[in-house]
Enzyme design. Structure first.
Site, PDB file in Angstrom:
ATOM      1  N   ARG A 251       0.914  -1.243   0.063  1.00  0.00           N
ATOM      2  CA  ARG A 251      -0.030  -0.114  -0.173  1.00  0.00           C
ATOM      3  C   ARG A 251       0.740   1.285  -0.049  1.00  0.00           C
ATOM      4  NH1 ARG A 251      -2.103   0.950   5.556  1.00  0.00           N
ATOM      5  NH2 ARG A 251      -0.771   2.523   5.355  1.00  0.00           N
ATOM      6  N   HIS A 255      -3.391   4.707   4.867  1.00  0.00           N
ATOM      7  CA  HIS A 255      -4.436   3.544   4.767  1.00  0.00           C
ATOM      8  C   HIS A 255      -5.577   4.492   3.883  1.00  0.00           C
ATOM      9  CE1 HIS A 255      -7.620   0.939   5.823  1.00  0.00           C
ATOM     10  NE2 HIS A 255      -8.457   1.844   6.416  1.00  0.00           N
ATOM     11  N   TYR A 264       3.694   5.068  11.922  1.00  0.00           N
ATOM     12  CA  TYR A 264       4.119   3.636  12.131  1.00  0.00           C
ATOM     13  C   TYR A 264       5.046   3.159  10.863  1.00  0.00           C
ATOM     14  CZ  TYR A 264       0.058   3.630   8.902  1.00  0.00           C
ATOM     15  OH  TYR A 264      -0.911   3.639   7.961  1.00  0.00           O
TER      16      TYR A 264
HETATM   17  C1  TPP Z   1     -14.593  -6.011  11.509  1.00  0.00           C
HETATM   18  C2  TPP Z   1     -13.897  -4.755  11.329  1.00  0.00           C
HETATM   19  N1  TPP Z   1     -13.088  -4.310  12.019  1.00  0.00           N
HETATM   20  C3  TPP Z   1     -12.356  -3.143  11.861  1.00  0.00           C
HETATM   21  C4  TPP Z   1     -12.698  -2.350  10.785  1.00  0.00           C
HETATM   22  C5  TPP Z   1     -11.940  -1.229  10.631  1.00  0.00           C
HETATM   23  N2  TPP Z   1     -10.889  -1.457   9.463  1.00  0.00           N
HETATM   24  C6  TPP Z   1     -11.220  -0.947   8.203  1.00  0.00           C
HETATM   25  S1  TPP Z   1     -10.194  -1.316   7.191  1.00  0.00           S
HETATM   26  C7  TPP Z   1      -9.165  -2.034   8.026  1.00  0.00           C
HETATM   27  C8  TPP Z   1      -7.863  -2.566   7.867  1.00  0.00           C
HETATM   28  C9  TPP Z   1      -7.839  -3.816   6.959  1.00  0.00           C
HETATM   29  O1  TPP Z   1      -6.713  -4.266   6.454  1.00  0.00           O
HETATM   30  P1  TPP Z   1      -6.587  -5.292   5.520  1.00  0.00           P
HETATM   31  O2  TPP Z   1      -7.542  -6.234   5.432  1.00  0.00           O
HETATM   32  O3  TPP Z   1      -5.003  -5.775   5.579  1.00  0.00           O
HETATM   33  O4  TPP Z   1      -6.649  -4.584   4.189  1.00  0.00           O
HETATM   34  P2  TPP Z   1      -6.013  -3.149   3.382  1.00  0.00           P
HETATM   35  O5  TPP Z   1      -6.793  -1.944   4.031  1.00  0.00           O
HETATM   36  O6  TPP Z   1      -4.741  -3.099   4.252  1.00  0.00           O
HETATM   37  O7  TPP Z   1      -6.134  -3.104   2.215  1.00  0.00           O
HETATM   38  C10 TPP Z   1      -9.765  -2.033   9.575  1.00  0.00           C
HETATM   39  C11 TPP Z   1      -9.149  -2.618  10.675  1.00  0.00           C
HETATM   40  C12 TPP Z   1     -13.825  -2.710  10.053  1.00  0.00           C
HETATM   41  N3  TPP Z   1     -14.093  -2.028   8.817  1.00  0.00           N
HETATM   42  N4  TPP Z   1     -14.327  -3.948  10.289  1.00  0.00           N
END
Ligand code: TPP
Ligand code: MG
Length: 334
Positions: A251, A255, A264
């Site tokens: 990425r 985020h 971080y």
């Molecule tokens: C069940 C849940 N927990 C926390 C969140 C908050 N949240 C949104 S995106 C994210 C990170 C997800 O990371 P990843 O699956 O690796 O996808 P990336 O964003 O890195 O592409 C989090 C923790 C959420 N939307 N749903």
């Protein structure tokens, strides 16, 4: 590698020069639309942006196997490269991030990144990470029950594999040999949480426990991703069941537009990954095999620049929702 050896790579996958230029176009389009989205955010016109940057090869290499409007797509919020490919427009994306009335996903009522189109068989995700997996598996079951050869592509990040939904969907798909391709775009972070704090061992290897193949692929290499996805889609169409693809990617942006990633991760780490940029890497390949030269590259850039500028201008001029629009259904009739 000599030119002949390099050429054999895409020819071995059954791809023509035209295919390669189409892949390049969608990767570059996704990147430029995404960059423009950040500008609109910084101008105060788009409250929230979540990016595909760095993941274009993983997305376009996979979706290139999808038959738009026939197969089903359960994308996650970064999958702009996929939704553009199957037929959403740059203007649709700008309408979405500006919450305009005519935006196709939800009429401006969902967060950006919740792609949805009945016409294109794109099924929206809900906000909780990972809920798309069991739904996608259910759609794959429907294809099987009906005796149709449709394939379901479902995507998520590496952190989405930590939740129960992912495992339940993998298990069910494995038992019933369902035509579903699980694409995990492992971009090394879940917001601020690094991969090593999220994944012990290998995501790809987990597929073995559910009785079907799992492959790890270089997600910065569009041809490698395409090759893995091609096999997965063919397997699904032959009725042989699911495949898990773990695309190792990165990425490049924070985020989201609400995240400060200086807290971080080191700038040097991002710079090192930028040198592996999937678009630049693909362009080097295209140049080596004589499919793209400086002039062709400039033409593609000019065409995309004009498209993006026009789409952004037109979306800005589109009217916002009326207050009473909030009272109607989000998806019915859409
Ligand atoms: C069940 C849940 N927990 C926390 C969140 C908050 N949240 C949104 S995106 C994210 C990170 C997800 O990371 P990843 O699956 O690796 O996808 P990336 O964003 O890195 O592409 C989090 C923790 C959420 N939307 N749903
Ligand atoms: Mg991630």
């Amino acid at each position: 590698m000599d030119v002949k050896g390099v050429q054999a790579r895409h020819e071995g996958l059954g791809l023509t020069g035209e295919d390669l230029l189409k892949m390049h176009y969608y990767m570059l389009l996704a990147r430029r639309v995404d960059e423009r989205s950040w500008t609109l955010n910084r101008q105060g016109k788009a409250p929230f942006v979540i990016s595909c940057q760095g993941q274009e090869a993983a997305q376009v290499g996979t979706v290139y196997n999808v038959r738009p409007g026939y197969d089903y797509l359960y994308p996650y919020y970064r999958d702009l490269g996929m939704t553009l490919f199957v037929g959403q427009s740059p203007r649709d994306q700008f309408l979405s991030i500006m919450g305009k009335r005519e935006e196709p996903n939800s009429g401006g009522r969902q967060m950006p990144g919740h792609f949805s189109s009945r016409r294109l068989n794109i099924v929206t995700a809900s906000a909780p990470v990972g809920v798309q997996y069991p739904q996608a598996t259910g759609t794959a079951l429907a294809f099987k029950v009906r005796g149709e050869d449709g394939v379901v592509l479902v995507c998520g990040g590496e952190a989405s594999t930590s939740g129960g939904d992912w495992h339940e969907a993998m298990n069910f798909a494995g038992i019933h040999h369902l035509p579903v391709v699980f694409l995990v775009q492992n971009n090394a972070y879940a917001i601020s949480v690094p991969e090593k704090a999220q994944v012990a061992g290998s995501i790809a290897c987990r597929a073995a426990g559910y009785g079907f193949p799992g492959v790890e692929v270089d997600g910065m290499d569009v041809l490698a991703v395409y090759g893995a996805a091609k096999e997965a889609f063919e397997r699904a169409r032959r009725g042989e069941g699911p495949t898990l693809i773990e695309a190792k990617t990165y990425r490049i942006t924070a985020h989201s537009s609400d995240d400060d990633d200086r807290r971080y991760r080191e700038r040097e780490e991002i710079e090192a990954w930028r040198r592996k940029d999937p678009i630049l890497r693909f362009e080097r390949y295209l140049e080596e095999i004589g499919v793209l030269d400086d002039e062709g590259r400039e033409e593609a850039e000019d065409r995309i620049r004009a498209e993006v500028a026009e789409a952004s201008r037109s979306a800005e001029e589109a009217p916002p929702p009326e207050p009473e629009d909030a009272l109607g259904p989000v998806y019915a009739g859409r």
